[in-house]
Design a protein around this motif. Structure first.
Motif, PDB file in Angstrom:
ATOM      1  N   LEU A  14      33.550  19.552  55.296  1.00 33.69           N
ATOM      2  CA  LEU A  14      34.756  20.007  54.611  1.00 33.69           C
ATOM      3  C   LEU A  14      34.890  21.523  54.660  1.00 33.69           C
ATOM      4  CD1 LEU A  14      34.848  17.637  51.523  1.00 33.69           C
ATOM      5  CD2 LEU A  14      36.612  17.861  53.262  1.00 33.69           C
TER       6      LEU A  14
ATOM      7  N   CYS B 290      35.948  22.505  58.198  1.00 29.20           N
ATOM      8  CA  CYS B 290      37.362  22.193  58.422  1.00 29.20           C
ATOM      9  C   CYS B 290      38.261  23.167  57.670  1.00 29.20           C
ATOM     10  CB  CYS B 290      37.665  20.764  57.997  1.00 29.20           C
ATOM     11  SG  CYS B 290      37.010  19.526  59.114  1.00 29.20           S
TER      12      CYS B 290
ATOM     13  N   MET C 163      39.788  16.664  57.240  1.00 29.39           N
ATOM     14  CA  MET C 163      39.445  16.882  55.834  1.00 29.39           C
ATOM     15  C   MET C 163      39.830  15.673  54.981  1.00 29.39           C
ATOM     16  SD  MET C 163      40.405  20.874  55.177  1.00 29.39           S
ATOM     17  CE  MET C 163      39.991  20.835  53.435  1.00 29.39           C
TER      18      MET C 163
ATOM     19  N   ASN D 168      37.270  13.005  55.475  1.00 37.34           N
ATOM     20  CA  ASN D 168      36.029  13.366  54.789  1.00 37.34           C
ATOM     21  C   ASN D 168      36.143  13.188  53.282  1.00 37.34           C
ATOM     22  OD1 ASN D 168      34.682  13.984  57.145  1.00 37.34           O
ATOM     23  ND2 ASN D 168      35.216  16.141  57.072  1.00 37.34           N
ATOM     24  N   VAL D 169      37.287  13.509  52.707  1.00 35.79           N
ATOM     25  CA  VAL D 169      37.474  13.312  51.265  1.00 35.79           C
ATOM     26  C   VAL D 169      37.426  11.824  50.919  1.00 35.79           C
ATOM     27  CG1 VAL D 169      39.181  13.502  49.409  1.00 35.79           C
ATOM     28  CG2 VAL D 169      38.689  15.465  50.845  1.00 35.79           C
TER      29      VAL D 169
END
Length: 88
Positions: A22, A25, A45, A48-49
């Motif tokens: 994160l 990114c 991102m 990934n979240v």
């Protein structure tokens, strides 16, 4: 080693890896000059979240985080469809 200890270590390791991803990114979003690079970094991102939500849900053992990840996924996919329709 107990399975709980292994799971806890895997959760912390994966959270660290996704946290680093994160940050990288975010660096790409802030300091990139090309628009496609920024868009790709924002999409990464988002993924990934969603993964962090799932990992926290595994660690906490509650289904709330899984539902939040599912809602975010649906909204992201809906946004991508609307973006593609707007381009035509």
């Amino acid at each position: 080693m107990t399975p709980d200890l292994i799971l806890e270590g895997a959760v912390w390791l994966s959270l660290g890896c996704f946290g680093l991803s994160l940050l990288l990114c975010l660096y790409r979003v802030v300091f990139s000059t090309a628009l496609p690079d920024r868009i790709l970094a924002l999409d990464t991102m988002t993924i990934n979240v969603i993964a962090v939500f799932v990992i926290v849900g595994i660690a906490e053992g509650t289904p709330v985080y899984f539902e939040a990840a599912a809602v975010i996924t649906v909204l992201v996919l809906l946004g991508q469809v609307l973006e593609l329709r707007a381009r035509d």
